[in-house]
Scaffold this active site. Structure first.
Site, PDB file in Angstrom:
ATOM      1  N   CYS A  71      -4.789  -2.658   3.043  1.00 28.59           N
ATOM      2  CA  CYS A  71      -5.282  -1.492   3.787  1.00 28.59           C
ATOM      3  C   CYS A  71      -5.095  -1.810   5.270  1.00 28.59           C
ATOM      4  O   CYS A  71      -5.745  -2.710   5.804  1.00 28.59           O
ATOM      5  CB  CYS A  71      -6.750  -1.254   3.454  1.00 28.59           C
ATOM      6  SG  CYS A  71      -7.497   0.078   4.408  1.00 28.59           S
ATOM      7  N   GLY A  72      -4.200  -1.087   5.915  1.00 29.33           N
ATOM      8  CA  GLY A  72      -3.819  -1.420   7.290  1.00 29.33           C
ATOM      9  C   GLY A  72      -4.971  -1.339   8.272  1.00 29.33           C
ATOM     10  O   GLY A  72      -5.166  -2.235   9.110  1.00 29.33           O
TER      11      GLY A  72
ATOM     12  N   CYS B 238      -4.415   5.920   8.699  1.00 32.69           N
ATOM     13  CA  CYS B 238      -3.840   5.026   7.683  1.00 32.69           C
ATOM     14  C   CYS B 238      -2.845   4.108   8.402  1.00 32.69           C
ATOM     15  O   CYS B 238      -1.789   4.577   8.844  1.00 32.69           O
ATOM     16  CB  CYS B 238      -3.134   5.845   6.608  1.00 32.69           C
ATOM     17  SG  CYS B 238      -2.344   4.819   5.358  1.00 32.69           S
TER      18      CYS B 238
ATOM     19  N   ASN C 210       0.898  -1.177   0.000  1.00 30.88           N
ATOM     20  CA  ASN C 210       0.000   0.000   0.000  1.00 30.88           C
ATOM     21  C   ASN C 210       0.925   1.213   0.000  1.00 30.88           C
ATOM     22  O   ASN C 210       1.612   1.458   0.991  1.00 30.88           O
ATOM     23  CB  ASN C 210      -0.837  -0.081   1.277  1.00 30.88           C
ATOM     24  CG  ASN C 210      -1.930   0.936   1.433  1.00 30.88           C
ATOM     25  OD1 ASN C 210      -2.344   1.159   2.563  1.00 30.88           O
ATOM     26  ND2 ASN C 210      -2.420   1.543   0.375  1.00 30.88           N
TER      27      ASN C 210
ATOM     28  N   ASN D 120      -1.122   1.271   7.359  1.00 30.11           N
ATOM     29  CA  ASN D 120       0.134   0.961   6.652  1.00 30.11           C
ATOM     30  C   ASN D 120       1.016   2.201   6.592  1.00 30.11           C
ATOM     31  O   ASN D 120       2.243   2.116   6.755  1.00 30.11           O
ATOM     32  CB  ASN D 120      -0.174   0.470   5.230  1.00 30.11           C
ATOM     33  CG  ASN D 120      -0.754  -0.937   5.225  1.00 30.11           C
ATOM     34  OD1 ASN D 120      -0.339  -1.786   6.022  1.00 30.11           O
ATOM     35  ND2 ASN D 120      -1.721  -1.179   4.368  1.00 30.11           N
TER      36      ASN D 120
HETATM   37  N1  LIG Z   1      -8.684   5.003   2.205  1.00 31.41           N
HETATM   38  C1  LIG Z   1      -8.735   5.162   3.668  1.00 31.41           C
HETATM   39  C2  LIG Z   1      -7.476   5.889   4.164  1.00 31.41           C
HETATM   40  C3  LIG Z   1      -6.218   5.060   3.951  1.00 31.41           C
HETATM   41  C4  LIG Z   1      -6.252   3.841   4.820  1.00 31.41           C
HETATM   42  C5  LIG Z   1      -5.350   2.698   4.400  1.00 31.41           C
HETATM   43  N2  LIG Z   1      -4.444   2.949   3.321  1.00 31.41           N
HETATM   44  C6  LIG Z   1      -4.654   2.075   5.599  1.00 31.41           C
HETATM   45  O1  LIG Z   1      -3.529   1.568   5.464  1.00 31.41           O
HETATM   46  O2  LIG Z   1      -5.287   2.061   6.694  1.00 31.41           O
HETATM   47  C7  LIG Z   1      -9.963   5.998   4.045  1.00 31.41           C
HETATM   48  O3  LIG Z   1     -10.357   6.868   3.258  1.00 31.41           O
HETATM   49  O4  LIG Z   1     -10.475   5.772   5.161  1.00 31.41           O
END
Ligand SMILES: N[C@H](CCC[C@H](N)C(=O)O)C(=O)O
EC number: 5.1.1.7
Length: 332
Positions: free
Chosen positions: A236-237, A82, A13, A84
């Site tokens: 997606c972490g 986020c 990611n 990750n």
């Molecule tokens: N797209 C997610 C944010 C990035 C989260 C993701 N990349 C992670 O590693 O948690 C949102 O709008 O809530």
């Protein structure tokens, strides 16, 4: 004036990490949004291979915190968290301050981060706290099942799906379903993900990250995610952490609190541990790589104008090590 960024990733990611303290004045929110939209574009239209988003690092005004992280998705929308990305920001701030156990300010919490043993040679790893957790429809921005206050392991008829979903904020919003392998790899995730992030639906007007989870065995799940503001990502972490929480709450036959869960995904593997604090609050540990792929530099005005002709990059060599690590997972 040049802008310097690090291309980073957590489990594939990928993000541009932008330390705003390099500037005399931080960029405006409008500037950050335009920068993210410009540089994250895929298929050669963005900065090199593009990215899933931008991690903005700033000084924090909070005591006992080494810095602040903001998250801008590839479509320019800002997210509250986020997982990750936080691991790569932890590595960046820890290296800068010669610290390996500290806190990073995020939108709703100052989260604990800690350097842990490398996952493999030249694959540095960090553990980060994922919290706060909420099942409340208001926190999630969810309007479903006759304005139900929570949705935990229930069908959402409006989605025209037989699947049972759980909605949880960590604190960004996630909708999670446990599925069989055929459904995991099928078209349903994309159909539902596109719909709930179309900007017009009434179920999640602000969008939601949607994940399908397959239980692979004792303390082992595979998570595939359609991310709000991005689309399909390698991992997606926060989704893997939220999925681990639902795995512990709904599948105690194969896991439990305080046990290390292996979470595989299209980009590799992370580990999670689900905790319930003395105050009954849930929180998760997300443990995984924090890879720095290359250092990039280009004139700031060019980046804001989506002109990448003057961009230059210095490769770190860590990506090759990460790919060897992923290969070792399948040959283990
Ligand atoms: N797209 C997610 C944010 C990035 C989260 C993701 N990349 C992670 O590693 O948690 C949102 O709008 O809530």
């Amino acid at each position: 004036m040049a802008v310097k960024m690090i291309k980073v990733h957590g489990s594939g990611n990928d993000f541009y990490l932008l330390d705003q303290t390099q500037f005399p004045e931080p960029l405006t929110d409008k500037g950050l949004k335009q920068l993210a939209i410009n540089i994250c574009k895929r298929d050669g239209a963005g900065l090199y291979e593009g990215a899933d988003g931008v991690l903005v690092v700033d000084k924090s005004e909070h005591a006992h915190v080494l810095g602040r992280m903001r998250v801008i998705n590839a479509d320019g929308t800002e997210a509250s968290m986020c997982g990750n990305g936080l691991r790569t920001v932890a590595r960046y701030l820890g290296t800068q301050n010669d610290a390996d156990n500290f806190r990073v300010e995020t939108m709703y919490a100052d989260l604990k981060v800690q350097a842990v043993a490398d996952f493999a040679k030249q694959v540095p790893a960090y553990s980060v706290e994922i919290s706060p957790v909420s099942f409340d429809a208001k926190t999630l921005g969810m309007h479903a099942n006759h304005e139900a206050q929570t949705i935990i392991n229930e069908t959402i008829p409006e989605l025209k799906s037989e699947l049972k979903f759980s909605a949880v904020a960590v604190p960004n919003p996630h909708l999670i379903a446990f599925v069989d392998h055929a459904t995991l790899v099928g078209d349903e995730l994309g159909r539902i993900g596109e719909w709930l992030n179309d900007g017009k639906n009434t179920i999640f007007p602000d969008g939601v990250n949607v994940s399908f989870v397959e239980v692979l065995g004792q303390n082992s799940i595979f998570v595939r995610t359609f991310e709000r503001g991005v689309g399909f990502t390698n991992a997606c972490g926060t989704a893997m952490s939220a999925s681990s929480l639902m795995y512990v709450l709904l599948h105690q036959e194969s896991t439990d609190f305080n046990q290390e869960i292996q979470v595989t995904n299209p980009g590799g593997m992370v580990k999670t541990v689900v905790h319930q604090g003395a105050d009954e609050e849930y929180w998760m540990e997300l443990i995984g790589n924090a890879t720095f792929v290359k250092i990039v530099s280009l004139p700031l005005t060019d980046a804001l104008a989506a002109d990448f002709t003057q961009a230059s990059a210095t490769i770190t060599g860590e990506q090759a090590a990460y790919e060897d690590f992923v290969t070792s997972l399948t040959t283990a």
